[in-house]
Motif scaffolding. Structure first.
Motif, PDB file in Angstrom:
ATOM      1  N   LYS A   1      17.714   5.013  15.218  1.00 46.16           N
ATOM      2  CA  LYS A   1      16.864   5.369  14.060  1.00 46.16           C
ATOM      3  C   LYS A   1      15.491   5.816  14.553  1.00 46.16           C
ATOM      4  CE  LYS A   1      16.033   4.792   9.429  1.00 46.16           C
ATOM      5  NZ  LYS A   1      17.034   4.785   8.373  1.00 46.16           N
TER       6      LYS A   1
ATOM      7  N   ILE B   1      11.697   7.019  13.502  1.00 51.13           N
ATOM      8  CA  ILE B   1      10.703   7.196  12.437  1.00 51.13           C
ATOM      9  C   ILE B   1       9.384   7.624  13.070  1.00 51.13           C
ATOM     10  CG2 ILE B   1      11.787   5.396  10.984  1.00 51.13           C
ATOM     11  CD1 ILE B   1       9.168   3.793  11.346  1.00 51.13           C
TER      12      ILE B   1
ATOM     13  N   ILE C   1       8.150  -1.235   6.886  1.00 47.37           N
ATOM     14  CA  ILE C   1       7.411   0.024   6.834  1.00 47.37           C
ATOM     15  C   ILE C   1       8.410   1.169   6.733  1.00 47.37           C
ATOM     16  CG2 ILE C   1       5.498  -0.930   8.246  1.00 47.37           C
ATOM     17  CD1 ILE C   1       6.294   1.180  10.385  1.00 47.37           C
ATOM     18  N   GLY C   2       8.004   2.214   6.039  1.00 46.74           N
ATOM     19  CA  GLY C   2       8.906   3.357   5.891  1.00 46.74           C
ATOM     20  C   GLY C   2       8.490   4.240   4.748  1.00 46.74           C
ATOM     21  N   GLU C   3       9.440   5.006   4.244  1.00 43.97           N
ATOM     22  CA  GLU C   3       9.137   5.980   3.197  1.00 43.97           C
ATOM     23  C   GLU C   3      10.080   5.775   2.028  1.00 43.97           C
ATOM     24  OE1 GLU C   3       9.839   9.771   5.099  1.00 43.97           O
ATOM     25  OE2 GLU C   3      11.959   9.380   5.305  1.00 43.97           O
TER      26      GLU C   3
ATOM     27  N   GLU D   1       0.864  -1.181   0.000  1.00 46.22           N
ATOM     28  CA  GLU D   1       0.000   0.000   0.000  1.00 46.22           C
ATOM     29  C   GLU D   1       0.900   1.229   0.000  1.00 46.22           C
ATOM     30  OE1 GLU D   1      -3.244  -0.049   2.586  1.00 46.22           O
ATOM     31  OE2 GLU D   1      -3.712  -2.137   2.141  1.00 46.22           O
ATOM     32  N   ASN D   2       0.893   1.945  -1.063  1.00 36.74           N
ATOM     33  CA  ASN D   2       1.791   3.093  -1.207  1.00 36.74           C
ATOM     34  C   ASN D   2       1.020   4.410  -1.063  1.00 36.74           C
ATOM     35  OD1 ASN D   2       4.199   1.608  -1.867  1.00 36.74           O
ATOM     36  ND2 ASN D   2       3.127   1.090  -3.755  1.00 36.74           N
TER      37      ASN D   2
ATOM     38  N   HIS E   1       7.485  12.674   3.402  1.00 35.81           N
ATOM     39  CA  HIS E   1       7.218  11.565   2.496  1.00 35.81           C
ATOM     40  C   HIS E   1       5.983  10.792   2.943  1.00 35.81           C
ATOM     41  CE1 HIS E   1      11.207  11.310   0.181  1.00 35.81           C
ATOM     42  NE2 HIS E   1      11.093  12.492   0.725  1.00 35.81           N
ATOM     43  N   PHE E   2       5.384  10.081   2.007  1.00 33.38           N
ATOM     44  CA  PHE E   2       4.297   9.175   2.336  1.00 33.38           C
ATOM     45  C   PHE E   2       4.870   7.880   2.909  1.00 33.38           C
ATOM     46  CE2 PHE E   2       2.043  11.694  -0.949  1.00 33.38           C
ATOM     47  CZ  PHE E   2       0.911  12.014  -0.220  1.00 33.38           C
ATOM     48  N   MET E   3       4.011   7.123   3.596  1.00 39.57           N
ATOM     49  CA  MET E   3       4.434   5.847   4.163  1.00 39.57           C
ATOM     50  C   MET E   3       4.130   4.701   3.212  1.00 39.57           C
ATOM     51  SD  MET E   3       3.349   4.343   7.831  1.00 39.57           S
ATOM     52  CE  MET E   3       3.487   2.564   7.594  1.00 39.57           C
ATOM     53  N   LYS E   4       5.024   3.718   3.159  1.00 32.69           N
ATOM     54  CA  LYS E   4       4.830   2.506   2.361  1.00 32.69           C
ATOM     55  C   LYS E   4       4.983   1.291   3.263  1.00 32.69           C
ATOM     56  CE  LYS E   4       8.132   3.431  -0.854  1.00 32.69           C
ATOM     57  NZ  LYS E   4       8.815   3.421  -2.175  1.00 32.69           N
ATOM     58  N   SER E   5       4.451   0.146   2.829  1.00 31.54           N
ATOM     59  CA  SER E   5       4.678  -1.080   3.590  1.00 31.54           C
ATOM     60  C   SER E   5       4.664  -2.290   2.662  1.00 31.54           C
ATOM     61  CB  SER E   5       3.625  -1.253   4.681  1.00 31.54           C
ATOM     62  OG  SER E   5       2.363  -1.483   4.108  1.00 31.54           O
ATOM     63  N   LEU E   6       5.294  -3.354   3.126  1.00 31.39           N
ATOM     64  CA  LEU E   6       5.285  -4.618   2.392  1.00 31.39           C
ATOM     65  C   LEU E   6       5.370  -5.757   3.413  1.00 31.39           C
ATOM     66  CD1 LEU E   6       5.417  -6.183  -0.325  1.00 31.39           C
ATOM     67  CD2 LEU E   6       7.900  -5.967  -0.213  1.00 31.39           C
TER      68      LEU E   6
ATOM     69  N   HIS F   1       0.267   6.496   1.448  1.00 34.54           N
ATOM     70  CA  HIS F   1      -0.682   6.816   2.511  1.00 34.54           C
ATOM     71  C   HIS F   1      -0.033   7.722   3.558  1.00 34.54           C
ATOM     72  CE1 HIS F   1      -3.959   3.655   1.763  1.00 34.54           C
ATOM     73  NE2 HIS F   1      -3.252   3.808   0.675  1.00 34.54           N
TER      74      HIS F   1
ATOM     75  N   PHE G   1       2.726  13.429   7.377  1.00 32.11           N
ATOM     76  CA  PHE G   1       3.782  12.799   6.604  1.00 32.11           C
ATOM     77  C   PHE G   1       4.747  12.092   7.554  1.00 32.11           C
ATOM     78  CE2 PHE G   1       2.704  16.150   3.438  1.00 32.11           C
ATOM     79  CZ  PHE G   1       2.496  15.327   2.350  1.00 32.11           C
ATOM     80  N   MET G   2       5.518  11.172   6.990  1.00 34.27           N
ATOM     81  CA  MET G   2       6.501  10.450   7.787  1.00 34.27           C
ATOM     82  C   MET G   2       7.856  11.146   7.738  1.00 34.27           C
ATOM     83  SD  MET G   2       7.459   6.461   7.436  1.00 34.27           S
ATOM     84  CE  MET G   2       9.155   6.394   8.023  1.00 34.27           C
TER      85      MET G   2
ATOM     86  N   GLU H   1      13.952   4.752   3.808  1.00 33.42           N
ATOM     87  CA  GLU H   1      14.196   4.999   5.234  1.00 33.42           C
ATOM     88  C   GLU H   1      13.060   4.367   6.017  1.00 33.42           C
ATOM     89  OE1 GLU H   1      16.953   6.558   6.464  1.00 33.42           O
ATOM     90  OE2 GLU H   1      17.666   6.659   4.394  1.00 33.42           O
ATOM     91  N   GLY H   2      13.370   3.402   6.894  1.00 28.22           N
ATOM     92  CA  GLY H   2      12.298   2.764   7.647  1.00 28.22           C
ATOM     93  C   GLY H   2      12.813   1.655   8.521  1.00 28.22           C
TER      94      GLY H   2
ATOM     95  N   GLU I   1      -0.432   3.081   8.622  1.00 24.37           N
ATOM     96  CA  GLU I   1      -1.232   3.836   7.647  1.00 24.37           C
ATOM     97  C   GLU I   1      -2.632   3.238   7.560  1.00 24.37           C
ATOM     98  OE1 GLU I   1       0.899   3.304   3.930  1.00 24.37           O
ATOM     99  OE2 GLU I   1       0.563   1.146   3.943  1.00 24.37           O
TER     100      GLU I   1
END
Lengths: 167, 167, 167
Positions: B163, B165, C165-167, A23-24, C26-31, A26, B27-28, C63-64, A167
């Motif tokens: 770190k 975040i 998780i991160g940006e 999910e990008n 930046h927005f947050m992303k996850s996988l 957010h 925002f992050m 960065e995350g 998110e």
């Protein structure tokens, strides 16, 4: 097995399960709560999974992490099985590794007027915190994972922090 | 107690403290720093809370997490009490659980020319890392929580990663 | 040393390495991915760093944090050295701290028909999870850090969760 990628590493089979959709783009959200617990015994374990679960749902976070940690240094938060026999084993095992002894002879910490040096050690074995993945709005747990508060110097109120980010 | 929600779980009282305002739609941000430490003793503990605190403030993160981990595998980062008697107890206790012995007889690892197998074990007991909540711009700590660098094979420079975040 | 800030804390030298540029706004992303492992031995260690590394690159996070945890309560994820002698030492050491004993005499848990109480203890020593920093798109590791899956009750498929998780 169609959507698994199989690899052989060091003689063991390693598969990928189908991944969650990334999910990008957010925004980030967070929620913080502090639980207060007061266990009647010196050493005891309490399943706090339902409380953490409730906070995760309340946060509205779909993809993220939840940190759960003891805020006291003679207590633990850990993940293991909700089985009373195992908890009995943990108590006996931890008592063997770091026996309770209020005298200042065994533990220098107990020269300060404290009697809980053993509890500071038991807590290091069992850990201060867990970080759990949140996937599709839920705790991403294996079949038997449950979150426990571990008390090693109880009979007084203590706090546990629950922090959700995602998110 | 007006804003506490009281529950009874497994015979213990469990309250919610008033929650922090959920901050949505931000925002992050992130900030990464690496500390270098060189402790003069083989085994020693150093309070690094002021350094972590400073990095958290510098990051500007209001709600988030900070990861603090040893970058070396014979060292720990852990949270416990800043009490010299307790640190003496930890040293004695860890030495009992995993005694220093440079000979290759007790530890196979020391056949490689190393003498620090015991340090790899002590580090597993005390842990590699801590994750700490940041709430309203500050480390969200209980009354006695302090972050320590734990050294088990010192007298050379080693690094700790910090770190941040969050939002 | 030009870009280091030197401090003296508790008799030890503490430097800051040059910091990573803070990335704001930046927005947050996850996988999320789940690995399945099936180790042929009861107790064994498997280096899963290449798999985690691949998932981090795939996530596109610059960065995350990445969380890697065992989803089973008789297994660990930990970071230490990829040295066979050390792994032999770990096996012997853990067997000493929590011996395998299928009888219900030593462990109450084994009254349930299980034989793996010892595995629940070994897993607490070695830990459930690691959280690793991602900096400039890569695992931010010290020179010898490698991520291991630790199995204490193997010969059946088990899962490891990897969440970025991160940006």
């Amino acid at each position: 097995m169609a959507n698994h990628e199989a690899n052989r590493i060091s003689g063991s089979l390693l598969y990928y399960l189908p991944e969650c959709p990334s999910e990008n783009g957010h925004f980030m959200k967070s929620l913080t709560e502090h639980l207060v617990l007061n266990l009647p015994d010196r050493m005891a374990f309490l399943n706090i999974t339902p409380r953490v679960d409730e906070i995760v749902r309340k946060s509205g976070v779909q993809e993220g992490l939840v940190l759960v940690n003891a805020m006291h240094i003679t207590a633990s938060v850990f993940i293991n099985d909700d089985e009373p026999g195992l908890h009995e084993d943990y108590r006996k095992w931890l008592e063997g590794l770091a026996p309770f002894d209020p005298s200042p002879t065994r533990y220098a910490h107990n020269r300060t007027g404290e009697d809980n040096a053993d509890a500071h050690m038991k807590r290091q074995i069992m850990g201060r915190e867990v970080v759990v993945a949140i996937t599709k709005g839920k705790l991403d747990f294996g079949p038997w994972e449950q979150i426990f508060y571990g008390e090693f110097d109880g009979r007084r109120p203590k706090r546990v922090l629950v922090k959700v980010i995602g998110e």
